[in-house]
Design a protein around this motif. Sequence first.
Motif, PDB file in Angstrom:
ATOM      1  N   LYS A   1      85.878  21.550  -0.639  1.00  0.00           N
ATOM      2  CA  LYS A   1      86.556  20.640   0.275  1.00  0.00           C
ATOM      3  C   LYS A   1      86.433  19.214  -0.241  1.00  0.00           C
ATOM      4  O   LYS A   1      85.403  18.836  -0.775  1.00  0.00           O
ATOM      5  CB  LYS A   1      85.917  20.731   1.661  1.00  0.00           C
ATOM      6  N   PRO A   2      87.467  18.403  -0.052  1.00  0.00           N
ATOM      7  CA  PRO A   2      87.400  17.001  -0.465  1.00  0.00           C
ATOM      8  C   PRO A   2      86.558  16.188   0.511  1.00  0.00           C
ATOM      9  O   PRO A   2      86.385  16.573   1.664  1.00  0.00           O
ATOM     10  CB  PRO A   2      88.860  16.551  -0.417  1.00  0.00           C
TER      11      PRO A   2
ATOM     12  N   ARG B   1      92.616  16.673  14.574  1.00  0.00           N
ATOM     13  CA  ARG B   1      92.014  18.004  14.739  1.00  0.00           C
ATOM     14  C   ARG B   1      90.854  17.941  15.730  1.00  0.00           C
ATOM     15  O   ARG B   1      90.714  18.802  16.592  1.00  0.00           O
ATOM     16  CB  ARG B   1      91.555  18.552  13.394  1.00  0.00           C
ATOM     17  N   PHE B   2      90.033  16.902  15.618  1.00  0.00           N
ATOM     18  CA  PHE B   2      88.892  16.747  16.518  1.00  0.00           C
ATOM     19  C   PHE B   2      89.348  16.611  17.969  1.00  0.00           C
ATOM     20  O   PHE B   2      88.855  17.293  18.869  1.00  0.00           O
ATOM     21  CB  PHE B   2      88.035  15.535  16.134  1.00  0.00           C
ATOM     22  N   TYR B   3      90.304  15.708  18.218  1.00  0.00           N
ATOM     23  CA  TYR B   3      90.733  15.487  19.594  1.00  0.00           C
ATOM     24  C   TYR B   3      91.490  16.674  20.169  1.00  0.00           C
ATOM     25  O   TYR B   3      91.434  16.927  21.374  1.00  0.00           O
ATOM     26  CB  TYR B   3      91.514  14.171  19.735  1.00  0.00           C
TER      27      TYR B   3
ATOM     28  N   ASP C   1      82.923  19.253   9.102  1.00  0.00           N
ATOM     29  CA  ASP C   1      82.531  20.308   8.159  1.00  0.00           C
ATOM     30  C   ASP C   1      83.691  21.239   7.813  1.00  0.00           C
ATOM     31  O   ASP C   1      83.742  21.785   6.710  1.00  0.00           O
ATOM     32  CB  ASP C   1      81.373  21.134   8.720  1.00  0.00           C
ATOM     33  N   GLY C   2      84.608  21.415   8.762  1.00  0.00           N
ATOM     34  CA  GLY C   2      85.750  22.294   8.517  1.00  0.00           C
ATOM     35  C   GLY C   2      86.735  21.735   7.503  1.00  0.00           C
ATOM     36  O   GLY C   2      87.438  22.493   6.837  1.00  0.00           O
TER      37      GLY C   2
ATOM     38  N   ARG D   1      75.544  23.888  11.754  1.00  0.00           N
ATOM     39  CA  ARG D   1      75.573  23.682  10.308  1.00  0.00           C
ATOM     40  C   ARG D   1      74.863  24.839   9.605  1.00  0.00           C
ATOM     41  O   ARG D   1      75.315  25.339   8.580  1.00  0.00           O
ATOM     42  CB  ARG D   1      74.928  22.351   9.954  1.00  0.00           C
ATOM     43  N   ALA D   2      73.738  25.283  10.170  1.00  0.00           N
ATOM     44  CA  ALA D   2      72.959  26.356   9.562  1.00  0.00           C
ATOM     45  C   ALA D   2      73.733  27.677   9.575  1.00  0.00           C
ATOM     46  O   ALA D   2      73.586  28.499   8.673  1.00  0.00           O
ATOM     47  CB  ALA D   2      71.631  26.533  10.301  1.00  0.00           C
ATOM     48  N   ALA D   3      74.581  27.858  10.579  1.00  0.00           N
ATOM     49  CA  ALA D   3      75.344  29.103  10.701  1.00  0.00           C
ATOM     50  C   ALA D   3      76.564  29.127   9.776  1.00  0.00           C
ATOM     51  O   ALA D   3      77.120  30.171   9.517  1.00  0.00           O
ATOM     52  CB  ALA D   3      75.807  29.291  12.151  1.00  0.00           C
ATOM     53  N   ALA D   4      76.951  27.957   9.282  1.00  0.00           N
ATOM     54  CA  ALA D   4      78.176  27.869   8.459  1.00  0.00           C
ATOM     55  C   ALA D   4      77.977  28.511   7.095  1.00  0.00           C
ATOM     56  O   ALA D   4      76.912  28.606   6.579  1.00  0.00           O
ATOM     57  CB  ALA D   4      78.581  26.405   8.290  1.00  0.00           C
TER      58      ALA D   4
END
Length: 150
Positions: free
Chosen positions: A5-6, A20-22, A98-99, A147-150
């Motif tokens: 990812k960039p 995307r967040f909103y 993170d996505g 984050r740990a589950a990603a």
Amino acid sequence: MSHTKPDISGRDDLDLLLRRFYTAAFADPLIGPFFTQIAGTDLEVHLPRITDFWERALFRTADYHRNAFAPHAALHAVEPLTAAHFGRWVQLWHATVDGLHLGPNAERAKAQGERIAMALLRRLSGRDADTSGTGPGFVPLAAVELRAAA
């Protein structure tokens, strides 16, 4: 061939990230009503302002001279914003960043989001607000688990 990812590199990335967040935040059962019902947020009006805020926070390239606290204080007066609300905001922010992105600016955006959430919570709730992450509400912990589950 793996595709990494960039990192967040400028306003265009922020615009997509914030849209995307909103979209997720508006649809969220816990915090969505603050945007949709209480504030009646018009995303097309709100987005350029919040993009300015994040562009200034991450890159120092935009002008943002608004009072970021005032709209949150106005919401809080109608319906109290709690540690759980800010924790959910942080969780969604981390998941969205993170996505889409990976890199130093993405990490800064997540850390800045946590700092802002904690500062707003403290200011709205008073000095005794539990921002330790150990009490029944504030969830940088949830973001860490996410984050740990990603």
